[in-house]
Design an enzyme around this catalytic site. Structure first.
Site, PDB file in Angstrom:
ATOM      1  N   ARG A 184       0.904  -1.337   0.125  1.00 15.32           N
ATOM      2  CA  ARG A 184      -0.133  -0.228  -0.061  1.00 15.32           C
ATOM      3  C   ARG A 184       0.659   1.153   0.093  1.00 15.32           C
ATOM      4  NH1 ARG A 184      -1.385   3.843   3.271  1.00 15.32           N
ATOM      5  NH2 ARG A 184      -0.207   2.891   5.136  1.00 15.32           N
ATOM      6  N   ALA A 185       0.333   2.216  -0.655  1.00  8.91           N
ATOM      7  CA  ALA A 185       0.934   3.551  -0.599  1.00  8.91           C
ATOM      8  C   ALA A 185      -0.268   4.670  -0.529  1.00  8.91           C
ATOM      9  CB  ALA A 185       1.697   4.050  -1.860  1.00  8.91           C
ATOM     10  N   SER A 186      -0.038   5.717   0.309  1.00  8.10           N
ATOM     11  CA  SER A 186      -1.058   6.600   0.490  1.00  8.10           C
ATOM     12  C   SER A 186      -1.655   7.223  -0.660  1.00  8.10           C
ATOM     13  CB  SER A 186      -0.648   7.536   1.787  1.00  8.10           C
ATOM     14  OG  SER A 186      -0.222   6.884   2.807  1.00  8.10           O
ATOM     15  N   THR A 187      -0.877   7.587  -1.524  1.00  4.91           N
ATOM     16  CA  THR A 187      -1.314   8.606  -2.549  1.00  4.91           C
ATOM     17  C   THR A 187      -1.078   7.919  -4.032  1.00  4.91           C
ATOM     18  OG1 THR A 187       0.597   9.968  -3.077  1.00  4.91           O
ATOM     19  CG2 THR A 187      -0.889  10.598  -1.225  1.00  4.91           C
TER      20      THR A 187
ATOM     21  N   GLN B 242       2.730   8.188  -5.240  1.00  4.72           N
ATOM     22  CA  GLN B 242       3.721   7.220  -4.481  1.00  4.72           C
ATOM     23  C   GLN B 242       3.600   5.737  -4.836  1.00  4.72           C
ATOM     24  OE1 GLN B 242       2.111   7.753  -0.468  1.00  4.72           O
ATOM     25  NE2 GLN B 242       3.733   9.232   0.046  1.00  4.72           N
TER      26      GLN B 242
END
Length: 208
Positions: A8-11, A14
């Protein structure tokens, strides 16, 4: 037992696949094979994460949810973390995180007593690290807000400059009939920005 990796990445700006090498290396070192990877760009502070819940839906009892760090799994508030933990426990999924050595033994198939001991210790540590991840998230948000407020008070805050080239491309894709998901994946924009440009485009077309 299947090993299911969650990345997972937040945005959208990324790289959610950044940790793939570390997870693959861990699996190889421990004689494991990753059966599936679930990748998404969503905030860890949100409970609503489609790929995470698709992973859990695919799990059978005893499967492993493999993450690089606990904060990839959760930056959730206490009530939301409790809901996610309940779902994980109901599916009898083992959480293994590279930054949580007490969890590594859960990737093996120990005898029942050893498995229960590993699980008891790991669950306690998992809760602690989830709480730390949430505090880190809240501290960073607070510092950002304080910095913005200070800059505004000093007349230094100008906000984020508009990316006119990207916004023009987004408007063109909307006019060409691309779906919102295609546009977000292609440009890395947020749904909020996309909705704003769509409203402006509709207003301009109505005025024209």
């Amino acid at each position: 037992m299947f090993i299911r990796a969650y990345l997972r990445a937040s945005t959208h700006q990324q790289d959610a696949l950044r940790a793939r090498g570390a997870l693959d290396a861990f699996a190889k070192e421990h004689g494991l094979r990753i059966a599936a990877r679930y990748v998404e760009n969503e905030s860890g502070a949100k409970l609503d994460r489609p790929e995470l819940f698709r992973l859990l839906a695919d799990c059978e009892p005893g499967d492993v949810l493999l993450v690089e760090q606990v904060d990839r799994l959760s930056r959730l508030s206490a009530p939301d973390w409790s809901k996610l933990r309940s779902e994980i426990d109901a599916k009898q999924v083992r959480v293994v995180a590279l930054d949580l050595p007490t969890s590594w033994g859960l990737a093996a198939t120990p005898d029942d007593f050893t498995a229960r001991m590993f699980a008891a210790v790991n669950n306690m540590m998992l809760d602690v690290l989830a709480a730390v991840a949430r505090k880190d998230y809240e501290d960073r948000r607070r510092r950002q807000a304080e910095g913005t407020a200070r800059a505004k008070a000093e007349g230094l805050y100008r906000g984020r400059p508009e990316n006119k080239t990207r916004n023009t491309a987004i408007a063109a894709m909307l006019r060409d009939g691309h779906s919102w998901r295609q546009i977000m994946d292609g440009t890395g924009c947020s749904r909020t920005l996309l909705a704003k440009i769509a409203r402006e485009l509709k207003a301009n077309e109505t005025a024209g």
